[in-house]
Motif scaffolding. Sequence first.
Motif, PDB file in Angstrom:
ATOM      1  N   ARG A  55       0.846  -1.187   0.000  1.00  0.00           N
ATOM      2  CA  ARG A  55       0.000   0.000   0.000  1.00  0.00           C
ATOM      3  C   ARG A  55       0.883   1.239   0.000  1.00  0.00           C
ATOM      4  O   ARG A  55       1.847   1.320   0.771  1.00  0.00           O
ATOM      5  CB  ARG A  55      -0.908   0.020   1.235  1.00  0.00           C
ATOM      6  N   GLN A  62      -7.800  -7.314  -3.831  1.00  0.00           N
ATOM      7  CA  GLN A  62      -9.157  -6.892  -4.180  1.00  0.00           C
ATOM      8  C   GLN A  62      -9.995  -6.568  -2.955  1.00  0.00           C
ATOM      9  O   GLN A  62     -10.824  -5.665  -2.977  1.00  0.00           O
ATOM     10  CB  GLN A  62      -9.833  -7.970  -5.034  1.00  0.00           C
ATOM     11  N   ASN A  63      -9.784  -7.299  -1.857  1.00  0.00           N
ATOM     12  CA  ASN A  63     -10.497  -6.973  -0.619  1.00  0.00           C
ATOM     13  C   ASN A  63     -10.121  -5.582  -0.123  1.00  0.00           C
ATOM     14  O   ASN A  63     -10.976  -4.806   0.312  1.00  0.00           O
ATOM     15  CB  ASN A  63     -10.180  -8.013   0.460  1.00  0.00           C
ATOM     16  N   LEU A  64      -8.817  -5.252  -0.187  1.00  0.00           N
ATOM     17  CA  LEU A  64      -8.364  -3.949   0.280  1.00  0.00           C
ATOM     18  C   LEU A  64      -8.846  -2.827  -0.641  1.00  0.00           C
ATOM     19  O   LEU A  64      -9.209  -1.744  -0.173  1.00  0.00           O
ATOM     20  CB  LEU A  64      -6.834  -3.932   0.375  1.00  0.00           C
ATOM     21  N   LYS A 105     -11.582  -2.837  -2.408  1.00  0.00           N
ATOM     22  CA  LYS A 105     -13.014  -2.664  -2.150  1.00  0.00           C
ATOM     23  C   LYS A 105     -13.245  -1.898  -0.853  1.00  0.00           C
ATOM     24  O   LYS A 105     -14.149  -1.063  -0.754  1.00  0.00           O
ATOM     25  CB  LYS A 105     -13.693  -4.034  -2.086  1.00  0.00           C
ATOM     26  N   GLN A 106     -12.417  -2.172   0.150  1.00  0.00           N
ATOM     27  CA  GLN A 106     -12.587  -1.534   1.451  1.00  0.00           C
ATOM     28  C   GLN A 106     -12.062  -0.103   1.471  1.00  0.00           C
ATOM     29  O   GLN A 106     -12.711   0.799   2.011  1.00  0.00           O
ATOM     30  CB  GLN A 106     -11.859  -2.375   2.503  1.00  0.00           C
ATOM     31  N   LEU A 107     -10.888   0.128   0.884  1.00  0.00           N
ATOM     32  CA  LEU A 107     -10.205   1.415   1.018  1.00  0.00           C
ATOM     33  C   LEU A 107     -10.472   2.390  -0.122  1.00  0.00           C
ATOM     34  O   LEU A 107     -10.298   3.591   0.035  1.00  0.00           O
ATOM     35  CB  LEU A 107      -8.693   1.182   1.133  1.00  0.00           C
ATOM     36  N   LYS A 108     -10.857   1.863  -1.306  1.00  0.00           N
ATOM     37  CA  LYS A 108     -11.117   2.688  -2.492  1.00  0.00           C
ATOM     38  C   LYS A 108      -9.976   3.677  -2.766  1.00  0.00           C
ATOM     39  O   LYS A 108     -10.174   4.899  -2.749  1.00  0.00           O
ATOM     40  CB  LYS A 108     -12.444   3.437  -2.341  1.00  0.00           C
ATOM     41  N   ASP A 164     -21.345  -2.230  -7.451  1.00  0.00           N
ATOM     42  CA  ASP A 164     -21.107  -3.630  -7.094  1.00  0.00           C
ATOM     43  C   ASP A 164     -22.356  -4.271  -6.477  1.00  0.00           C
ATOM     44  O   ASP A 164     -22.285  -5.093  -5.584  1.00  0.00           O
ATOM     45  CB  ASP A 164     -19.935  -3.740  -6.116  1.00  0.00           C
ATOM     46  N   GLN A 219     -12.776  -7.362  -9.217  1.00  0.00           N
ATOM     47  CA  GLN A 219     -13.759  -6.728  -8.341  1.00  0.00           C
ATOM     48  C   GLN A 219     -15.179  -7.194  -8.648  1.00  0.00           C
ATOM     49  O   GLN A 219     -16.014  -7.326  -7.751  1.00  0.00           O
ATOM     50  CB  GLN A 219     -13.661  -5.207  -8.475  1.00  0.00           C
ATOM     51  N   ASP A 233     -15.967 -10.590  -7.079  1.00  0.00           N
ATOM     52  CA  ASP A 233     -15.820 -10.660  -5.632  1.00  0.00           C
ATOM     53  C   ASP A 233     -17.210 -10.758  -5.011  1.00  0.00           C
ATOM     54  O   ASP A 233     -17.984  -9.810  -5.018  1.00  0.00           O
ATOM     55  CB  ASP A 233     -15.106  -9.411  -5.118  1.00  0.00           C
TER      56      ASP A 233
END
Length: 623
Positions: free
Chosen positions: A33, A93-95, A97-100, A110, A314, A317
């Motif tokens: 990140r 992809q989880n990060l 989706k969470q952090l944008k 989504d 994404q 997911d």
Amino acid sequence: MTEEHPENAPVKTGQALIQDYLKTLDSSPGVYRMLDAQGAVLYVGKARNLKARVSNYARASGHSGRIARMIRETCSMMFLTTRTETEALLLEQNLIKQLKPRYNVLLRDDKSFPNILVAKSHEFAQIKKHRGAKSEKGDYYGPFASAGAVNRTLNQLQRVFQLRSCTDSTFQSRTRPCLLFQIKRCAGPCVGRIGLVEYQGLVSDAERFLQGKSTRIQAELATEMNAASENMEYERAAALRDRIKALTAVQSVQAINPRGVPEADVVALYMDGGQACVQVFFIRGNQSWGNRDFYPKLNGVESADEVMQAFLAQFYDGKVPPRMILLSHGIEDPDLMSEILTEKAGRKVVLGVPQRGEKAELVENAARNARESLARRMSESATQLKLLEGLAEKFDLPAAPRRIEIYDNSHIQGTNAVGGMVVSGPEGWMKNQYRKFNIKGTEITPGDDFGMMKEVLTRRFTRLLKEDPDRQTEAWPDLLLIDGGAGQVSAVHEIMAELGVEDVAMVGVAKGVDRDHGKEEFHRIGQRPFALAMNDPVLYFVQRLRDEAHRWAIGTHRAKRAKATMANPLDEIAGVGAARKRALLAHFGSAKAVSRAGLPDLMAVDGISESLAQKILDHFHNQ
């Protein structure tokens, strides 16, 4: 998890900072990140080899403008190591989706897709639309592109196979056929108009239809019709004839129905002017079940394979992928993506970019739709931008607003009072940002519009100040439109001043003296009211904004009023859930009869203990 913070990181940024991180990185797979000076995540990426991947950012040249800007803004980095590259891609992809993160390609829509469910909790199966977790017993067919596509297919299935759509409780309580039976949309199993074995045959035929075996079903129906005619069962033969006609009509109006592609998603990308459109066509059972367009958020210089890879990761997911995904463009890691989707689906998932034949034609059709959809969107965006610029000019705003919030209240003599907020921006209505506010203040006099507006705005901006005090997100409005005149604007100004938010422009939209549409007056703090010419496009734009807020508030109020009208007194009793409420109503016939029952009568109901019976008695006695 590892997080590296070199001692001199606070005084270094960009490439110099990244060079320091390289000293402590190894060749493990993982996710990195990149963060700015405020700690906001700029970018999330995955790597097969973290050291090799991050070293690319340490080069002095060879970067695109977007990447160079991102590197310059990087003030710190975080790293998460994983066992495999597959795990890294899933974590990435989880990060995202969470952090944008600002510099990632983001899929902004989504939502889940609807399915058709053949529910089998009852011996007479029910067919219905379903969205969400697949927890109910039965067979699921989908996804469909939209609720409209599901409704059309359900209508076709009811015409041909006449399966019931009513709930189990309605089914149990029927004593005579409903309207659907009269118009030949249901076989009437609730009142014995069809036997269980014959009904299960209809269910089997409907499921085979959804699996793409409609031609075979049609041939079998024709054979049955001829046999019934020969046996002089003319009524049965006529019913079978009607089903064949309905099935033929369904087949003739269906969209693209590929013969050689039983199950696939067709994903086509078109990019132009720094924007992108992705069209997804859903094919199941050799039938097209609709399409949906998506507009990923780009930074303007991404390659097609980068956008396609990010979209696929994404999009799937939380969704089960089909056996085949046909693409208009290749992706960076096709084998890795196929491995992840195969694991998610529990069966082999194949990705491909077809070059010829029917599959290539499907992709070409989807690509054409993507191109046309993006052209329409860009045209609409240009018109919207002109209107926003005109709005800024008329209302003396420093720039065209990126986010406009419009507020309205709705009630009937103070009852079921609600507030509504709708949002508009450069791309039109931002419906996922709409909000409803149930008015909760007990000190508000019924019908007090000022009091209701104060509660709505206080709740809205108190939360905004708590969640984003530094205004780092796009959730802060540039303009507030209030349905009202000078009084409402003055009240809103006082509310915002109390909250410490005094730099958001606000305009009141009031009907003219004759309350005529087109003679609106606009009110701002410290300025005289003014009007716009009746043929001014900005006036029409503001009218649409106000009318949308009014529609949203009225709809919310009606829904709340309808819910209150249908409320049952038993719902207010702690310990009386859905099952016990059904048992009480089945035993006594109505909530009023329950309220009159004595303790022994209540205890006679299944599931009602002595203590609960006493609680029910006390509830109605106290009332």
